[in-house]
Motif scaffolding. Structure first.
Motif, PDB file in Angstrom:
ATOM      1  N   PHE A  34      34.578  39.744  62.915  1.00  0.00           N
ATOM      2  CA  PHE A  34      34.859  40.082  64.301  1.00  0.00           C
ATOM      3  C   PHE A  34      36.192  39.517  64.780  1.00  0.00           C
ATOM      4  N   ASP A  35      36.965  38.946  63.853  1.00  0.00           N
ATOM      5  CA  ASP A  35      38.317  38.432  64.141  1.00  0.00           C
ATOM      6  C   ASP A  35      38.371  37.481  65.333  1.00  0.00           C
ATOM      7  N   LYS A  36      37.384  36.625  65.438  1.00  0.00           N
ATOM      8  CA  LYS A  36      37.378  35.619  66.509  1.00  0.00           C
ATOM      9  C   LYS A  36      38.070  34.357  66.010  1.00  0.00           C
ATOM     10  N   SER A  37      38.771  33.688  66.913  1.00  0.00           N
ATOM     11  CA  SER A  37      39.416  32.422  66.562  1.00  0.00           C
ATOM     12  C   SER A  37      38.383  31.300  66.659  1.00  0.00           C
ATOM     13  N   ASP A  38      38.751  30.136  66.128  1.00  0.00           N
ATOM     14  CA  ASP A  38      37.844  28.986  66.207  1.00  0.00           C
ATOM     15  C   ASP A  38      37.522  28.647  67.661  1.00  0.00           C
ATOM     16  N   ILE A  39      38.509  28.747  68.523  1.00  0.00           N
ATOM     17  CA  ILE A  39      38.308  28.425  69.942  1.00  0.00           C
ATOM     18  C   ILE A  39      37.340  29.422  70.574  1.00  0.00           C
ATOM     19  N   GLU A  40      37.511  30.711  70.273  1.00  0.00           N
ATOM     20  CA  GLU A  40      36.613  31.723  70.835  1.00  0.00           C
ATOM     21  C   GLU A  40      35.185  31.539  70.334  1.00  0.00           C
ATOM     22  N   ILE A  41      35.053  31.222  69.067  1.00  0.00           N
ATOM     23  CA  ILE A  41      33.711  30.993  68.509  1.00  0.00           C
ATOM     24  C   ILE A  41      33.081  29.764  69.157  1.00  0.00           C
ATOM     25  N   ALA A  42      33.870  28.720  69.335  1.00  0.00           N
ATOM     26  CA  ALA A  42      33.358  27.496  69.964  1.00  0.00           C
ATOM     27  C   ALA A  42      32.860  27.782  71.372  1.00  0.00           C
ATOM     28  N   GLU A  43      33.604  28.571  72.122  1.00  0.00           N
ATOM     29  CA  GLU A  43      33.170  28.918  73.481  1.00  0.00           C
ATOM     30  C   GLU A  43      31.913  29.783  73.449  1.00  0.00           C
ATOM     31  N   LEU A  44      31.873  30.730  72.513  1.00  0.00           N
ATOM     32  CA  LEU A  44      30.735  31.634  72.418  1.00  0.00           C
ATOM     33  C   LEU A  44      29.453  30.897  72.031  1.00  0.00           C
ATOM     34  N   LEU A  45      29.565  29.975  71.063  1.00  0.00           N
ATOM     35  CA  LEU A  45      28.387  29.244  70.585  1.00  0.00           C
ATOM     36  C   LEU A  45      28.159  27.929  71.332  1.00  0.00           C
ATOM     37  N   GLU A  46      29.094  27.607  72.228  1.00  0.00           N
ATOM     38  CA  GLU A  46      29.017  26.381  73.039  1.00  0.00           C
ATOM     39  C   GLU A  46      28.936  25.135  72.164  1.00  0.00           C
ATOM     40  N   ILE A  47      29.880  25.056  71.217  1.00  0.00           N
ATOM     41  CA  ILE A  47      29.998  23.899  70.340  1.00  0.00           C
ATOM     42  C   ILE A  47      31.466  23.501  70.274  1.00  0.00           C
ATOM     43  N   PRO A  48      31.780  22.289  69.808  1.00  0.00           N
ATOM     44  CA  PRO A  48      33.190  21.892  69.681  1.00  0.00           C
ATOM     45  C   PRO A  48      33.930  22.722  68.632  1.00  0.00           C
ATOM     46  N   ARG A  49      35.229  22.892  68.830  1.00  0.00           N
ATOM     47  CA  ARG A  49      36.054  23.652  67.903  1.00  0.00           C
ATOM     48  C   ARG A  49      36.055  23.028  66.517  1.00  0.00           C
ATOM     49  N   SER A  50      36.046  21.706  66.455  1.00  0.00           N
ATOM     50  CA  SER A  50      36.050  21.032  65.157  1.00  0.00           C
ATOM     51  C   SER A  50      34.770  21.350  64.374  1.00  0.00           C
ATOM     52  N   THR A  51      33.667  21.547  65.068  1.00  0.00           N
ATOM     53  CA  THR A  51      32.418  21.924  64.412  1.00  0.00           C
ATOM     54  C   THR A  51      32.532  23.317  63.813  1.00  0.00           C
ATOM     55  N   VAL A  52      33.191  24.213  64.532  1.00  0.00           N
ATOM     56  CA  VAL A  52      33.403  25.571  64.020  1.00  0.00           C
ATOM     57  C   VAL A  52      34.224  25.517  62.729  1.00  0.00           C
ATOM     58  N   GLN A  53      35.297  24.731  62.751  1.00  0.00           N
ATOM     59  CA  GLN A  53      36.143  24.616  61.568  1.00  0.00           C
ATOM     60  C   GLN A  53      35.357  24.018  60.402  1.00  0.00           C
ATOM     61  N   TYR A  54      34.567  22.986  60.678  1.00  0.00           N
ATOM     62  CA  TYR A  54      33.770  22.360  59.617  1.00  0.00           C
ATOM     63  C   TYR A  54      32.775  23.367  59.028  1.00  0.00           C
ATOM     64  N   ARG A  55      32.088  24.106  59.886  1.00  0.00           N
ATOM     65  CA  ARG A  55      31.103  25.074  59.400  1.00  0.00           C
ATOM     66  C   ARG A  55      31.768  26.149  58.546  1.00  0.00           C
ATOM     67  N   ARG A  56      32.923  26.593  58.969  1.00  0.00           N
ATOM     68  CA  ARG A  56      33.628  27.640  58.240  1.00  0.00           C
ATOM     69  C   ARG A  56      34.080  27.146  56.854  1.00  0.00           C
TER      70      ARG A  56
END
Length: 145
Positions: A103-125
């Motif tokens: 869906f071409d979402k950035s880490d920041i957009e995913i963090a806002e969507l899932l309501e988690i920190p951006r660093s968590t998004v990067q770690y999960r990815r």
């Protein structure tokens, strides 16, 4: 106003003349290089159809008669194997990977969507990649279908 002495004035004039000469010669060099390059260059519209066909290649990523697959490092990866690898990820990591790559979402957009920190998004990815790589390396050879 203080007048510079004669030798200082001569040094300034000599330096000024030297700088002008260097700039003039550099401009001539640039002009000559550009002219040489233009003599070698050709526009795409000037190419023959045979020459146009030689300036690109197509990857033969998908092969096979029964179904499509692609090979990476000598391993056969099928869409079913890739889907199974994604299914084996935990749901939160799967969501992150799907949002980022499909869906071409950035880490920041995913963090806002899932309501988690951006660093968590990067770690999960990044950790998901390691798990996907390990799964594909282990199952690529013995996966049929």
């Amino acid at each position: 106003m203080i007048e510079p002495d004669r030798t200082e004035w001569q040094v300034r004039c000599a330096f000024n003349a030297f700088c002008k000469l260097v700039l003039k010669n550099e401009a001539i060099n640039i002009y000559n290089k550009r002219k040489q390059r233009q003599a070698k260059e050709m526009t795409i519209s000037d190419l023959t159809p045979q020459e146009k066909n030689q300036i690109y290649t197509l990857d033969k990523q998908y092969e096979g008669e029964d179904g499509e697959f692609f090979q990476v490092a000598g391993k056969k990866i099928t869409p079913q194997l890739l889907a199974e690898a994604l299914r084996n990820l935990p749901i939160e990591k799967r969501k992150t990977v799907l949002l980022y790559y499909f869906f071409d979402k950035s880490d920041i957009e995913i963090a806002e969507l899932l309501e988690i920190p951006r660093s968590t998004v990067q770690y999960r990815r990044t950790s998901s990649f390691k798990r996907l790589k390990r799964f594909l390396e282990e199952h690529a050879d013995d996966w049929d279908d």
